[in-house]
Write a protein that holds these residues in place. Structure first.
Motif, PDB file in Angstrom:
ATOM      1  N   GLY A  22     -55.299 -60.734 -18.541  1.00  0.00           N
ATOM      2  CA  GLY A  22     -55.230 -61.800 -17.558  1.00  0.00           C
ATOM      3  C   GLY A  22     -55.515 -61.362 -16.138  1.00  0.00           C
ATOM      4  N   MET A  23     -55.192 -60.117 -15.808  1.00  0.00           N
ATOM      5  CA  MET A  23     -55.371 -59.625 -14.445  1.00  0.00           C
ATOM      6  C   MET A  23     -56.801 -59.156 -14.200  1.00  0.00           C
ATOM      7  N   GLY A  24     -57.440 -58.616 -15.219  1.00  0.00           N
ATOM      8  CA  GLY A  24     -58.784 -58.077 -15.049  1.00  0.00           C
ATOM      9  C   GLY A  24     -59.144 -57.191 -16.221  1.00  0.00           C
ATOM     10  N   ALA A  25     -59.925 -56.157 -15.939  1.00  0.00           N
ATOM     11  CA  ALA A  25     -60.387 -55.249 -16.984  1.00  0.00           C
ATOM     12  C   ALA A  25     -60.180 -53.810 -16.539  1.00  0.00           C
ATOM     13  N   VAL A  26     -59.997 -52.933 -17.533  1.00  0.00           N
ATOM     14  CA  VAL A  26     -59.829 -51.508 -17.265  1.00  0.00           C
ATOM     15  C   VAL A  26     -60.986 -50.771 -17.934  1.00  0.00           C
ATOM     16  N   TYR A  27     -61.617 -49.909 -17.158  1.00  0.00           N
ATOM     17  CA  TYR A  27     -62.777 -49.159 -17.623  1.00  0.00           C
ATOM     18  C   TYR A  27     -62.496 -47.657 -17.564  1.00  0.00           C
ATOM     19  N   LEU A  28     -63.096 -46.928 -18.475  1.00  0.00           N
ATOM     20  CA  LEU A  28     -63.140 -45.478 -18.376  1.00  0.00           C
ATOM     21  C   LEU A  28     -64.308 -45.174 -17.439  1.00  0.00           C
ATOM     22  N   ALA A  29     -64.041 -44.389 -16.397  1.00  0.00           N
ATOM     23  CA  ALA A  29     -65.071 -44.105 -15.404  1.00  0.00           C
ATOM     24  C   ALA A  29     -65.005 -42.643 -14.995  1.00  0.00           C
ATOM     25  N   ASN A  44     -60.028 -59.641 -11.907  1.00  0.00           N
ATOM     26  CA  ASN A  44     -60.926 -60.784 -12.053  1.00  0.00           C
ATOM     27  C   ASN A  44     -60.896 -61.601 -10.765  1.00  0.00           C
ATOM     28  N   ASP A  45     -61.886 -62.447 -10.562  1.00  0.00           N
ATOM     29  CA  ASP A  45     -62.043 -63.182  -9.302  1.00  0.00           C
ATOM     30  C   ASP A  45     -60.834 -64.049  -8.970  1.00  0.00           C
ATOM     31  N   ALA A  46     -60.300 -64.762  -9.962  1.00  0.00           N
ATOM     32  CA  ALA A  46     -59.169 -65.662  -9.714  1.00  0.00           C
ATOM     33  C   ALA A  46     -57.938 -64.876  -9.272  1.00  0.00           C
ATOM     34  N   PHE A  47     -57.680 -63.771  -9.925  1.00  0.00           N
ATOM     35  CA  PHE A  47     -56.510 -62.962  -9.580  1.00  0.00           C
ATOM     36  C   PHE A  47     -56.688 -62.317  -8.214  1.00  0.00           C
TER      37      PHE A  47
END
Length: 75
Positions: A22-29, A44-47
């Motif tokens: 709901g808050m966004g996404a987590v990436y391996l970077a 994410n944009d809304a959050f």
């Protein structure tokens, strides 16, 4: 909108998506200057548009940084 492998965000190069919620996404970077991988959380944009959402994210980041610092100190 997701980030594709190879995308660069704040200097970090995205390897792959680890998970999303709901808050966004987590990436391996990859860190831009050190040879290490990190978890990169992208709201994410809304959050991100919600001041209380951003404040919660900042609290979460501070807690994570403290936990990592304590772990590195052996505490």
């Amino acid at each position: 909108m997701g980030l594709a492998p190879g995308a660069v965000v704040a200097g970090y190069t995205v390897d792959r998506l680890l998970g999303a919620g709901g808050m966004g996404a987590v990436y391996l970077a990859r860190h831009p200057r050190m040879d290490r991988r990190v978890a990169l959380k992208v709201l994410n944009d809304a959050f991100a548009a919600d001041p209380s959402g951003r404040a919660g994210f900042q609290r979460e980041a501070a807690i994570a940084a403290t936990a990592m610092h304590n772990r590195l100190r052996g505490g």
